[in-house]
Write a protein that holds these residues in place. Structure first.
Motif: not given
Length: 90
Positions: A9-20
């Motif tokens: 969950l943390a990996a998806v949230l962090v990488m999604s925030a970065v790409l956003f």
């Protein structure tokens, strides 16, 4: 939830925030006619479990929505990443 769930969950949230954020930055750079974030870099972050954030960023910032490979690529990567996470967490 166990540790594995929190890490996924943390990996998806962090990488999604970065790409956003990268989608927003790239849109700003495009509007001001300055050097842009490369499409390759955007797809690298999408492939590293950031696709949900990239898909959201496309529509929030109205950026890259005319490119079929972004619309389909980010959507397919998001679906694949959701499936991968589902099978990891079951």
């Amino acid at each position: 939830m166990d540790v594995k769930s929190y890490v996924c969950l943390a990996a998806v949230l962090v990488m999604s925030a970065v790409l956003f954020c990268l989608m927003g930055i790239d849109k700003r750079l495009a509007v001001t006619h300055r050097r842009r974030v490369s499409e390759k870099m955007l797809f690298i972050f999408a492939a590293l479990f950031g696709a949900p954030g990239g898909l959201l960023g496309m529509y929030v910032f109205r950026h890259k929505t005319k490119h079929w490979y972004f619309r389909w690529g980010f959507a397919l990567l998001t679906a694949a990443q959701c499936a991968i996470i589902y099978f990891i967490l079951r």
